[in-house]
Design a protein around this motif. Structure first.
Motif, PDB file in Angstrom:
ATOM      1  N   TYR A 116       0.831  -1.197   0.000  1.00 24.31           N
ATOM      2  CA  TYR A 116       0.000   0.000   0.000  1.00 24.31           C
ATOM      3  C   TYR A 116       0.868   1.251   0.000  1.00 24.31           C
ATOM      4  O   TYR A 116       1.900   1.317   0.665  1.00 24.31           O
ATOM      5  CB  TYR A 116      -0.905  -0.030   1.226  1.00 24.31           C
ATOM      6  N   LEU A 171      -1.199  -2.648   5.957  1.00 26.00           N
ATOM      7  CA  LEU A 171      -2.261  -3.250   5.156  1.00 26.00           C
ATOM      8  C   LEU A 171      -1.779  -4.526   4.464  1.00 26.00           C
ATOM      9  O   LEU A 171      -0.643  -4.598   3.986  1.00 26.00           O
ATOM     10  CB  LEU A 171      -2.754  -2.273   4.080  1.00 26.00           C
ATOM     11  N   LYS A 179      -4.652  -7.892   0.166  1.00 23.83           N
ATOM     12  CA  LYS A 179      -6.093  -7.832  -0.102  1.00 23.83           C
ATOM     13  C   LYS A 179      -6.665  -6.477   0.296  1.00 23.83           C
ATOM     14  O   LYS A 179      -7.456  -5.879  -0.453  1.00 23.83           O
ATOM     15  CB  LYS A 179      -6.831  -8.944   0.651  1.00 23.83           C
ATOM     16  N   GLU A 180      -6.267  -5.977   1.460  1.00 22.78           N
ATOM     17  CA  GLU A 180      -6.761  -4.664   1.904  1.00 22.78           C
ATOM     18  C   GLU A 180      -6.298  -3.556   0.965  1.00 22.78           C
ATOM     19  O   GLU A 180      -7.049  -2.614   0.669  1.00 22.78           O
ATOM     20  CB  GLU A 180      -6.272  -4.398   3.323  1.00 22.78           C
ATOM     21  N   ARG A 187      -8.671  -0.999  -1.139  1.00 19.57           N
ATOM     22  CA  ARG A 187      -8.475   0.453  -1.060  1.00 19.57           C
ATOM     23  C   ARG A 187      -8.340   1.053  -2.467  1.00 19.57           C
ATOM     24  O   ARG A 187      -8.859   2.133  -2.754  1.00 19.57           O
ATOM     25  CB  ARG A 187      -7.218   0.776  -0.257  1.00 19.57           C
TER      26      ARG A 187
END
Length: 330
Positions: free
Chosen positions: A218, A301, A304-305, A309
């Motif tokens: 992320y 994160l 998957k997160e 996002r």
């Protein structure tokens, strides 16, 4: 601190701009605004600590002039990031990644700027034999123009550190996801699905057979990692991998997006023929991030997160999916 951020109107660069401004650091963005977007920095225009200048970094004289003004550090994010287009445009990485890093270093030398943060890539590892791949892994044959150009940039930076007393922080990224993301597999999958909104059954085209194992992180974790390395490691040359402790199959990325958009059972996958989506595509990328973790940094994160996002950002900013990020090149 006064910082220059090249490519500061781009995806990672603009997130770095916000991060530094929040810490009260004065920031100057230098960008050609070809792939960078004014939308990504316009919210900072009234901030007295912010300024920007539109410059082609292949113009060495203009860059030297732009770097004047008692700056302390350069964050060099500006680059051609089109890995897939390397064989279609064989000189693009030379002009946009090799010549520009030379010009940046010369502009720094002339203006007595001694510190540089460089966004390199996990692509320099080619197709490694060690997973997760550590920073001291042996370099195999280079498989992409992009990776080769970034490796050249690392080498040139190191030689300037030795020759002119500079200090460098070099970060080898896996692919980055999150707000202001403008290209890559998540972008491609979402764009394809949105272009078929009115179809009962949608088709999702893969460049590969869906089996490549990739690692992603992320963008918020990325800029935090850069900041951690910069503040916790003080060698002449500091090299870090940036990523997560995970990898994921490309097919599983598609499953996450399809499920999140409520399209399960309404999408047919059309796979490519092999495990490489293009010449220079590595079928497995996962970097060892333990060196940076020893300084207290950890990604917050999961992959998957980060995918979710990114999809949320694209849903709220559909103008992005209509943009042509990779321009035609000479």
């Amino acid at each position: 601190m006064k910082a220059i951020i090249t490519g500061g109107a781009g995806f990672i660069g603009s997130n770095m701009v916000d991060f530094l401004l929040e810490k009260g650091i004065k920031v100057k963005v230098v960008d050609n605004f070809i792939s960078g977007k004014m939308n990504f920095i316009e919210h900072n225009l009234k901030n007295p600590n912010f300024e920007y200048e539109k410059i082609d970094m292949k113009d060495a004289d203009k860059l030297k002039e732009s770097f004047s003004g008692d700056f302390d550090i350069v964050f060099h994010f500006a680059a051609n990031a089109d890995v897939k287009g390397g064989t279609k445009y064989p000189t693009a990485d030379l002009h946009e990644n090799v010549i520009t890093i030379s010009n940046v270093l010369e502009a720094m030398r002339v203006n007595d700027i001694r510190k540089i943060v460089f966004s390199s890539t996990g692509s320099i590892y080619g197709e490694p034999e060690i997973f997760p791949t550590p920073e001291n892994a042996p370099f195999p044959i280079q498989t992409s123009m992009y990776g080769a150009a970034k490796l050249y940039g690392e080498g040139l930076i190191q030689s300037y550190c030795e020759g002119f007393g500079m200090q460098a922080w070099i970060y080898r990224f896996v692919s980055v996801l999150g707000e202001r993301y403008t290209h890559g597999v998540v972008f491609s999958f979402y764009q394809q699905l949105m272009q078929q909104k009115d179809k009962d059954v949608k088709e999702l085209v893969f460049l590969s057979d869906g089996t490549p194992l990739k690692s992603y992180h992320y963008v918020g974790d990325c800029v935090e990692g850069i900041w951690t390395g910069l503040n916790k490691s003080n060698d002449k040359i500091n090299i870090f991998n940036l990523g997560t402790d995970e990898d994921i199959m490309v097919k599983d990325i598609a499953d996450i997006i399809v499920d999140y958009l409520g399209l399960k059972g309404k999408v047919e996958y059309k796979f490519g023929k092999n495990s490489r989506g293009w010449i220079g595509d590595s079928p497995h990328i996962r970097l060892d991030i333990s060196k940076l973790q020893k300084f207290g940094w950890n990604p917050k994160l999961s992959i998957k997160e980060a995918i979710i996002r990114t999809v949320d950002y694209l849903k709220k900013n559909e103008w992005v999916i209509n943009e042509n990020y990779f321009r035609e090149k000479n």
